[in-house]
Design a protein around this motif. Structure first.
Motif, PDB file in Angstrom:
ATOM      1  N   THR A  36       0.830  -1.203   0.000  1.00  0.00           N
ATOM      2  CA  THR A  36       0.000   0.000   0.000  1.00  0.00           C
ATOM      3  C   THR A  36       0.865   1.253   0.000  1.00  0.00           C
ATOM      4  O   THR A  36       0.634   2.193  -0.778  1.00  0.00           O
ATOM      5  N   ARG A  37       1.870   1.275   0.851  1.00  0.00           N
ATOM      6  CA  ARG A  37       2.743   2.452   0.912  1.00  0.00           C
ATOM      7  C   ARG A  37       3.594   2.574  -0.348  1.00  0.00           C
ATOM      8  O   ARG A  37       3.917   3.692  -0.768  1.00  0.00           O
ATOM      9  N   LEU A  38       3.940   1.462  -0.955  1.00  0.00           N
ATOM     10  CA  LEU A  38       4.728   1.503  -2.182  1.00  0.00           C
ATOM     11  C   LEU A  38       3.912   2.083  -3.339  1.00  0.00           C
ATOM     12  O   LEU A  38       4.410   2.932  -4.097  1.00  0.00           O
ATOM     13  N   ARG A  39       2.659   1.661  -3.463  1.00  0.00           N
ATOM     14  CA  ARG A  39       1.866   2.174  -4.590  1.00  0.00           C
ATOM     15  C   ARG A  39       1.502   3.649  -4.405  1.00  0.00           C
ATOM     16  O   ARG A  39       1.206   4.340  -5.381  1.00  0.00           O
ATOM     17  N   ARG A  40       1.551   4.147  -3.180  1.00  0.00           N
ATOM     18  CA  ARG A  40       1.303   5.572  -2.971  1.00  0.00           C
ATOM     19  C   ARG A  40       2.355   6.431  -3.663  1.00  0.00           C
ATOM     20  O   ARG A  40       2.079   7.578  -4.040  1.00  0.00           O
ATOM     21  N   PHE A  71       3.339   6.108  -6.520  1.00  0.00           N
ATOM     22  CA  PHE A  71       2.955   6.233  -7.918  1.00  0.00           C
ATOM     23  C   PHE A  71       1.531   6.789  -8.071  1.00  0.00           C
ATOM     24  O   PHE A  71       0.949   6.698  -9.140  1.00  0.00           O
ATOM     25  N   TYR A  72       1.008   7.355  -6.983  1.00  0.00           N
ATOM     26  CA  TYR A  72      -0.344   7.934  -6.987  1.00  0.00           C
ATOM     27  C   TYR A  72      -1.396   6.854  -7.265  1.00  0.00           C
ATOM     28  O   TYR A  72      -2.518   7.148  -7.704  1.00  0.00           O
ATOM     29  N   ALA A  73      -1.073   5.603  -7.023  1.00  0.00           N
ATOM     30  CA  ALA A  73      -1.997   4.491  -7.283  1.00  0.00           C
ATOM     31  C   ALA A  73      -2.884   4.280  -6.062  1.00  0.00           C
ATOM     32  O   ALA A  73      -2.738   3.307  -5.317  1.00  0.00           O
ATOM     33  N   VAL A  74      -3.811   5.224  -5.843  1.00  0.00           N
ATOM     34  CA  VAL A  74      -4.694   5.198  -4.682  1.00  0.00           C
ATOM     35  C   VAL A  74      -6.119   5.467  -5.155  1.00  0.00           C
ATOM     36  O   VAL A  74      -6.344   5.918  -6.277  1.00  0.00           O
ATOM     37  N   THR A  75      -7.067   5.207  -4.281  1.00  0.00           N
ATOM     38  CA  THR A  75      -8.474   5.448  -4.600  1.00  0.00           C
ATOM     39  C   THR A  75      -9.026   6.578  -3.733  1.00  0.00           C
ATOM     40  O   THR A  75      -8.485   6.853  -2.649  1.00  0.00           O
ATOM     41  N   PRO A  76     -10.091   7.244  -4.187  1.00  0.00           N
ATOM     42  CA  PRO A  76     -10.702   8.298  -3.364  1.00  0.00           C
ATOM     43  C   PRO A  76     -11.146   7.802  -1.991  1.00  0.00           C
ATOM     44  O   PRO A  76     -10.995   8.521  -0.988  1.00  0.00           O
ATOM     45  N   ASN A  77     -11.697   6.585  -1.925  1.00  0.00           N
ATOM     46  CA  ASN A  77     -12.221   6.085  -0.646  1.00  0.00           C
ATOM     47  C   ASN A  77     -11.144   5.982   0.421  1.00  0.00           C
ATOM     48  O   ASN A  77     -11.396   6.272   1.595  1.00  0.00           O
ATOM     49  N   GLU A  78      -9.958   5.543   0.023  1.00  0.00           N
ATOM     50  CA  GLU A  78      -8.907   5.320   1.027  1.00  0.00           C
ATOM     51  C   GLU A  78      -8.091   6.569   1.335  1.00  0.00           C
ATOM     52  O   GLU A  78      -7.278   6.574   2.260  1.00  0.00           O
ATOM     53  N   THR A  79      -8.294   7.649   0.570  1.00  0.00           N
ATOM     54  CA  THR A  79      -7.482   8.855   0.772  1.00  0.00           C
ATOM     55  C   THR A  79      -8.347  10.111   0.897  1.00  0.00           C
ATOM     56  O   THR A  79      -7.939  11.193   0.485  1.00  0.00           O
ATOM     57  N   SER A  80      -9.525   9.981   1.451  1.00  0.00           N
ATOM     58  CA  SER A  80     -10.397  11.134   1.702  1.00  0.00           C
ATOM     59  C   SER A  80     -10.654  11.244   3.203  1.00  0.00           C
ATOM     60  O   SER A  80     -10.989  10.239   3.856  1.00  0.00           O
ATOM     61  N   PHE A  81     -10.523  12.455   3.747  1.00  0.00           N
ATOM     62  CA  PHE A  81     -10.620  12.658   5.191  1.00  0.00           C
ATOM     63  C   PHE A  81     -11.371  13.953   5.473  1.00  0.00           C
ATOM     64  O   PHE A  81     -11.264  14.928   4.725  1.00  0.00           O
ATOM     65  N   PRO A  82     -12.135  13.987   6.560  1.00  0.00           N
ATOM     66  CA  PRO A  82     -12.932  15.187   6.859  1.00  0.00           C
ATOM     67  C   PRO A  82     -12.115  16.374   7.331  1.00  0.00           C
ATOM     68  O   PRO A  82     -12.490  17.525   7.096  1.00  0.00           O
ATOM     69  N   THR A  83     -10.967  16.140   8.007  1.00  0.00           N
ATOM     70  CA  THR A  83     -10.175  17.246   8.557  1.00  0.00           C
ATOM     71  C   THR A  83      -8.704  17.074   8.194  1.00  0.00           C
ATOM     72  O   THR A  83      -8.237  15.965   7.909  1.00  0.00           O
ATOM     73  N   VAL A  84      -7.990  18.174   8.258  1.00  0.00           N
ATOM     74  CA  VAL A  84      -6.545  18.172   7.993  1.00  0.00           C
ATOM     75  C   VAL A  84      -5.820  17.300   9.006  1.00  0.00           C
ATOM     76  O   VAL A  84      -4.854  16.582   8.668  1.00  0.00           O
ATOM     77  N   GLU A  85      -6.266  17.343  10.255  1.00  0.00           N
ATOM     78  CA  GLU A  85      -5.592  16.580  11.308  1.00  0.00           C
ATOM     79  C   GLU A  85      -5.614  15.077  11.060  1.00  0.00           C
ATOM     80  O   GLU A  85      -4.741  14.345  11.531  1.00  0.00           O
ATOM     81  N   GLU A  86      -6.626  14.597  10.335  1.00  0.00           N
ATOM     82  CA  GLU A  86      -6.752  13.165  10.089  1.00  0.00           C
ATOM     83  C   GLU A  86      -5.974  12.691   8.863  1.00  0.00           C
ATOM     84  O   GLU A  86      -5.860  11.483   8.638  1.00  0.00           O
ATOM     85  N   VAL A  87      -5.449  13.617   8.069  1.00  0.00           N
ATOM     86  CA  VAL A  87      -4.696  13.235   6.873  1.00  0.00           C
ATOM     87  C   VAL A  87      -3.351  12.669   7.299  1.00  0.00           C
ATOM     88  O   VAL A  87      -2.588  13.315   8.028  1.00  0.00           O
ATOM     89  N   PRO A  88      -3.022  11.448   6.876  1.00  0.00           N
ATOM     90  CA  PRO A  88      -1.723  10.863   7.240  1.00  0.00           C
ATOM     91  C   PRO A  88      -0.566  11.674   6.666  1.00  0.00           C
ATOM     92  O   PRO A  88      -0.713  12.399   5.673  1.00  0.00           O
ATOM     93  N   LYS A  89       0.590  11.532   7.293  1.00  0.00           N
ATOM     94  CA  LYS A  89       1.808  12.163   6.780  1.00  0.00           C
ATOM     95  C   LYS A  89       2.425  11.212   5.752  1.00  0.00           C
ATOM     96  O   LYS A  89       3.377  10.484   6.031  1.00  0.00           O
TER      97      LYS A  89
END
Length: 445
Positions: free
Chosen positions: A11-15, A17-35
């Motif tokens: 999962t971290r490797l494909r990130r 290459f921007y190989a991600v989906t909206p469902n797994e990379t959408s968050f309601p707040t800035v604080e919840e966005v992973p680094k």
């Protein structure tokens, strides 16, 4: 190996290459966005190491100690602001969104995610293009282009000042796009650009029409005439095709600046064009022309077009001799051992940033800058290098005495670190004494 661990690694490797989906990379707040960028650091290191045997097997140029130092050192310098200040880009974006947002897009909508993907890349295109066509912005961005090599380490070579002028290009997105969506895509846009800094990948077939690829980005880093001011895209290449700044890779690319640096000092790499601009500003006649030195292109001069004349660019072709100064193997190993320790030191400062006093953070930043300057002086064969490194090792021992707890000093890692710096101090003190004695003998003979 545990299945969940394998999935996590993939999962971290494909990130990257921007190989991600909206469902797994959408968050309601800035604080919840992973680094995402921090999480990718082990993969940066792993891919940099993996690239070396691939380059060797393909008969490509291998990374050089001195050039790799320049890239990593400038990368570290670009991160130091984070130890002292909050992100200007994100803070400003949130303020504009909270005060001027005109459309309430849902953070969990796939259409919002797609808008974020395209919008951030369009913003990056104009940040990047102005970074080449506006002299003040080029003063920061030229750092990234200063390497005459092109490999994954080159991706780490970044500016300390470019981020302070680039944030404004993303502000129109704040009128509609939630900050959490912006933060996700700004991270992935940056991550994607890491892997395209390589000569191990030739072309990607039909994807070359849509995506920014290693082939396209090699052109961007070139100083051949056909490469100048081309291929500004981050993830996509479609904006270059739309706005007339696309060029296909043709002859072998010669990398670096039109006027190459002749120094490995990362401090010099960061400020050299600012010094040049100040000289040009003073010598240029007329107030409007002085302002043009700042806002027009780096190739501009009175009577020339805004971005200068292509005829002024040297018409060079491969092969070209690169700037290079060799050091004995033991000094290279010494520098890279201490660079590894410096990275760990930076990581500790970053991890405890909220707990550290401003004085500790500032002391750490000054020591890191002094260290990188010292190693640059060694690679540049500066006369002051031995003395500067002696002082650096002595200062580190003073810092340990002043800030470290007794338990940390008496631990096995603490004792090993002190022993290493004591030995380093002794080595460079001996070198200094020897150099002084040689000078005295030369004067007396």
């Amino acid at each position: 190996m545990d299945g969940s661990l394998v999935i996590g690694v993939l999962t971290r490797l494909r990130r990257l290459f921007y190989a991600v989906t909206p469902n797994e990379t959408s968050f309601p707040t800035v604080e919840e966005v992973p680094k995402y960028v921090d999480e990718a650091i082990p993969f940066f290191i792993g891919l940099i190491i993996l690239e070396i045997p691939i380059l060797y097997l393909r008969g490509k140029r291998l990374p050089r100690f001195n050039d790799s130092f320049g890239s990593l050192a400038n990368g570290i310098l670009s991160l130091l602001h984070g130890l002292l200040f909050r992100s200007v880009e994100l803070t400003t974006y949130i303020w504009v969104y909270e005060h001027w947002n005109v459309i309430d897009l849902h953070w969990d909508s796939a259409w919002t995610w797609i808008l974020g993907f395209v919008g951030v890349d369009l913003g990056y295109y104009w940040v990047h293009r102005c970074g080449h066509e506006v002299n003040l912005m080029w003063a920061g961005h030229q750092v990234h282009h200063s390497s005459e090599d092109y490999n994954l380490v080159t991706a780490l070579r970044q500016s300390t000042i470019h981020r302070y002028v680039g944030w404004m290009f993303y502000l129109p997105l704040a009128l509609v796009m939630p900050p959490s969506v912006f933060l996700v895509h700004s991270q992935f846009n940056l991550l994607y650009q890491f892997w395209i800094h390589t000569e191990t990948v030739d072309t990607l077939g039909p994807l070359e029409w849509i995506l920014n690829t290693p082939s396209h980005h090699r052109v961007h880093h070139g100083r051949n005439r056909y490469c100048i001011d081309k291929n500004y895209g981050g993830t996509l290449i479609i904006f270059d095709r739309m706005f007339g700044t696309f060029a296909k890779e043709q002859e072998e690319v010669v990398y670096g600046l039109v006027h190459p640096l002749t120094s490995w000092d990362p401090i010099n790499a960061q400020i050299c064009h600012l010094r040049y601009m100040w000289t040009a500003f003073k010598e240029t006649k007329g107030f409007q022309n002085k302002l043009a030195v700042i806002w027009k292109g780096p190739g501009w001069a009175p009577g020339k077009p805004r971005t200068g004349l292509m005829e002024d660019i040297p018409d060079i072709h491969a092969p070209q001799e690169k700037f290079d100064r060799q050091l004995p193997l033991w000094i290279n190993l010494y520098i890279w051992t201490h660079m590894l320790l410096l990275i760990v030191f930076y990581g500790i400062l970053a991890h405890f940033k909220t707990e550290n006093s401003p004085y500790i953070s500032l002391t750490g930043v000054v020591f890191i800058v002094f260290t990188l300057s010292s190693f640059g002086a060694l690679y540049d064969h500066r006369s002051r290098a031995s003395l500067q490194e002696t002082v650096r090792c002595f200062v580190f021992l003073l810092i340990v005495r002043g800030f470290a707890t007794p338990s940390a000093v008496s631990s096995s890692p603490g004792l090993s670190l002190i022993a290493l710096y004591l030995a380093s101090f002794a080595i460079w003190f001996f070198v200094c004494v020897r150099q002084i004695s040689v000078k005295i003998k030369a004067k007396s003979s």
